[in-house]
Scaffold this motif. Structure first.
Motif, PDB file in Angstrom:
ATOM      1  N   ILE A   8       0.831  -1.202   0.000  1.00 15.17           N
ATOM      2  CA  ILE A   8       0.000   0.000   0.000  1.00 15.17           C
ATOM      3  C   ILE A   8       0.865   1.251   0.000  1.00 15.17           C
ATOM      4  N   VAL A   9       1.900   1.259   0.830  1.00 16.18           N
ATOM      5  CA  VAL A   9       2.793   2.422   0.898  1.00 16.18           C
ATOM      6  C   VAL A   9       3.451   2.663  -0.457  1.00 16.18           C
ATOM      7  N   ARG A  10       3.905   1.598  -1.107  1.00 23.26           N
ATOM      8  CA  ARG A  10       4.521   1.761  -2.428  1.00 23.26           C
ATOM      9  C   ARG A  10       3.541   2.391  -3.422  1.00 23.26           C
ATOM     10  N   HIS A  11       2.293   1.914  -3.403  1.00 25.92           N
ATOM     11  CA  HIS A  11       1.287   2.466  -4.304  1.00 25.92           C
ATOM     12  C   HIS A  11       1.004   3.933  -3.983  1.00 25.92           C
ATOM     13  N   LEU A  12       0.871   4.237  -2.701  1.00 26.04           N
ATOM     14  CA  LEU A  12       0.566   5.608  -2.309  1.00 26.04           C
ATOM     15  C   LEU A  12       1.727   6.550  -2.631  1.00 26.04           C
ATOM     16  N   GLU A  13       2.945   6.081  -2.427  1.00 28.63           N
ATOM     17  CA  GLU A  13       4.110   6.924  -2.710  1.00 28.63           C
ATOM     18  C   GLU A  13       4.309   7.165  -4.199  1.00 28.63           C
ATOM     19  N   SER A  14       3.794   6.274  -5.023  1.00 24.33           N
ATOM     20  CA  SER A  14       3.952   6.459  -6.470  1.00 24.33           C
ATOM     21  C   SER A  14       3.216   7.704  -6.949  1.00 24.33           C
ATOM     22  N   GLY A  15       2.093   8.027  -6.306  1.00 22.01           N
ATOM     23  CA  GLY A  15       1.356   9.237  -6.627  1.00 22.01           C
ATOM     24  C   GLY A  15       0.656   9.228  -7.972  1.00 22.01           C
ATOM     25  N   ASP A  16       0.568   8.083  -8.615  1.00 25.16           N
ATOM     26  CA  ASP A  16      -0.036   8.042  -9.950  1.00 25.16           C
ATOM     27  C   ASP A  16      -1.399   7.353  -9.970  1.00 25.16           C
ATOM     28  N   MET A  17      -2.077   7.314  -8.824  1.00 24.04           N
ATOM     29  CA  MET A  17      -3.389   6.669  -8.742  1.00 24.04           C
ATOM     30  C   MET A  17      -4.476   7.727  -8.663  1.00 24.04           C
ATOM     31  N   PRO A  18      -5.670   7.401  -9.139  1.00 22.89           N
ATOM     32  CA  PRO A  18      -6.799   8.317  -8.973  1.00 22.89           C
ATOM     33  C   PRO A  18      -7.113   8.519  -7.489  1.00 22.89           C
ATOM     34  N   LEU A  19      -7.686   9.652  -7.173  1.00 25.95           N
ATOM     35  CA  LEU A  19      -7.979   9.997  -5.783  1.00 25.95           C
ATOM     36  C   LEU A  19      -8.843   8.944  -5.103  1.00 25.95           C
ATOM     37  N   ASP A  20      -9.860   8.451  -5.775  1.00 30.51           N
ATOM     38  CA  ASP A  20     -10.757   7.463  -5.181  1.00 30.51           C
ATOM     39  C   ASP A  20      -9.997   6.196  -4.782  1.00 30.51           C
ATOM     40  N   ASP A  21      -9.120   5.725  -5.668  1.00 29.64           N
ATOM     41  CA  ASP A  21      -8.311   4.539  -5.367  1.00 29.64           C
ATOM     42  C   ASP A  21      -7.341   4.818  -4.217  1.00 29.64           C
ATOM     43  N   THR A  22      -6.781   6.005  -4.207  1.00 27.12           N
ATOM     44  CA  THR A  22      -5.855   6.394  -3.138  1.00 27.12           C
ATOM     45  C   THR A  22      -6.562   6.373  -1.789  1.00 27.12           C
ATOM     46  N   LEU A  23      -7.762   6.910  -1.742  1.00 26.68           N
ATOM     47  CA  LEU A  23      -8.518   6.919  -0.488  1.00 26.68           C
ATOM     48  C   LEU A  23      -8.871   5.509  -0.025  1.00 26.68           C
ATOM     49  N   LYS A  24      -9.214   4.635  -0.966  1.00 22.84           N
ATOM     50  CA  LYS A  24      -9.525   3.245  -0.607  1.00 22.84           C
ATOM     51  C   LYS A  24      -8.304   2.548  -0.020  1.00 22.84           C
ATOM     52  N   LEU A  25      -7.140   2.755  -0.642  1.00 25.28           N
ATOM     53  CA  LEU A  25      -5.916   2.150  -0.118  1.00 25.28           C
ATOM     54  C   LEU A  25      -5.557   2.728   1.245  1.00 25.28           C
ATOM     55  N   PHE A  26      -5.728   4.044   1.391  1.00 25.99           N
ATOM     56  CA  PHE A  26      -5.439   4.672   2.676  1.00 25.99           C
ATOM     57  C   PHE A  26      -6.327   4.093   3.768  1.00 25.99           C
ATOM     58  N   GLU A  27      -7.602   3.911   3.456  1.00 24.70           N
ATOM     59  CA  GLU A  27      -8.543   3.334   4.418  1.00 24.70           C
ATOM     60  C   GLU A  27      -8.146   1.896   4.771  1.00 24.70           C
ATOM     61  N   GLU A  28      -7.784   1.114   3.771  1.00 30.31           N
ATOM     62  CA  GLU A  28      -7.339  -0.259   4.033  1.00 30.31           C
ATOM     63  C   GLU A  28      -6.092  -0.259   4.913  1.00 30.31           C
ATOM     64  N   GLY A  29      -5.177   0.643   4.608  1.00 34.75           N
ATOM     65  CA  GLY A  29      -3.934   0.735   5.384  1.00 34.75           C
ATOM     66  C   GLY A  29      -4.175   1.097   6.833  1.00 34.75           C
ATOM     67  N   THR A  30      -5.078   2.051   7.087  1.00 36.66           N
ATOM     68  CA  THR A  30      -5.341   2.421   8.477  1.00 36.66           C
ATOM     69  C   THR A  30      -5.993   1.266   9.239  1.00 36.66           C
ATOM     70  N   GLY A  31      -6.823   0.490   8.552  1.00 34.06           N
ATOM     71  CA  GLY A  31      -7.405  -0.694   9.183  1.00 34.06           C
ATOM     72  C   GLY A  31      -6.350  -1.735   9.509  1.00 34.06           C
ATOM     73  N   LEU A  32      -5.426  -1.927   8.587  1.00 31.77           N
ATOM     74  CA  LEU A  32      -4.336  -2.885   8.824  1.00 31.77           C
ATOM     75  C   LEU A  32      -3.450  -2.441   9.988  1.00 31.77           C
ATOM     76  N   ILE A  33      -3.181  -1.145  10.061  1.00 38.78           N
ATOM     77  CA  ILE A  33      -2.367  -0.620  11.165  1.00 38.78           C
ATOM     78  C   ILE A  33      -3.062  -0.876  12.498  1.00 38.78           C
ATOM     79  N   ALA A  34      -4.363  -0.634  12.556  1.00 38.38           N
ATOM     80  CA  ALA A  34      -5.111  -0.875  13.790  1.00 38.38           C
ATOM     81  C   ALA A  34      -5.055  -2.354  14.175  1.00 38.38           C
ATOM     82  N   ASN A  35      -5.222  -3.242  13.193  1.00 38.61           N
ATOM     83  CA  ASN A  35      -5.169  -4.681  13.485  1.00 38.61           C
ATOM     84  C   ASN A  35      -3.781  -5.121  13.933  1.00 38.61           C
ATOM     85  N   CYS A  36      -2.740  -4.590  13.284  1.00 37.33           N
ATOM     86  CA  CYS A  36      -1.371  -4.933  13.675  1.00 37.33           C
ATOM     87  C   CYS A  36      -1.087  -4.454  15.101  1.00 37.33           C
ATOM     88  N   SER A  37      -1.534  -3.262  15.417  1.00 35.51           N
ATOM     89  CA  SER A  37      -1.341  -2.731  16.761  1.00 35.51           C
ATOM     90  C   SER A  37      -2.030  -3.615  17.792  1.00 35.51           C
TER      91      SER A  37
END
Length: 77
Positions: free
Chosen positions: A18-47
């Motif tokens: 997810i970080v690699r995709h987000l850092e690339s900066g070449d995704m549409p905003l909607d896709d970026t937000l979906k990945l960001f949301e997935e990432g925050t959920g994963l962070i919460a679960n890992c914690s």
């Protein structure tokens, strides 16, 4: 990918993707937000998984002198 339960290592691997995709900066905003949301959920679960693992490693209880003492864990199974 959030449909199945991932273990800690799988979650960390997915977060790296997810970080690699987000850092690339070449995704549409909607896709970026979906990945960001997935990432925050994963962070919460890992914690949560780390907190649970930490609690299983050593159970502490204050001794008579106020210092922690280690107690063995009861078998949880």
């Amino acid at each position: 990918m959030a449909a199945k339960k991932l273990n800690f290592e799988q979650s960390m691997q997915r977060l790296e993707e997810i970080v690699r995709h987000l850092e690339s900066g070449d995704m549409p905003l909607d896709d970026t937000l979906k990945l960001f949301e997935e990432g925050t959920g994963l962070i919460a679960n890992c914690s949560k998984m780390l907190d649970e693992a930490e609690q299983k490693v050593v159970k502490l209880k204050k001794g008579t002198d106020g210092q922690p003492i280690e107690l063995p864990f009861e078998d949880e199974e």
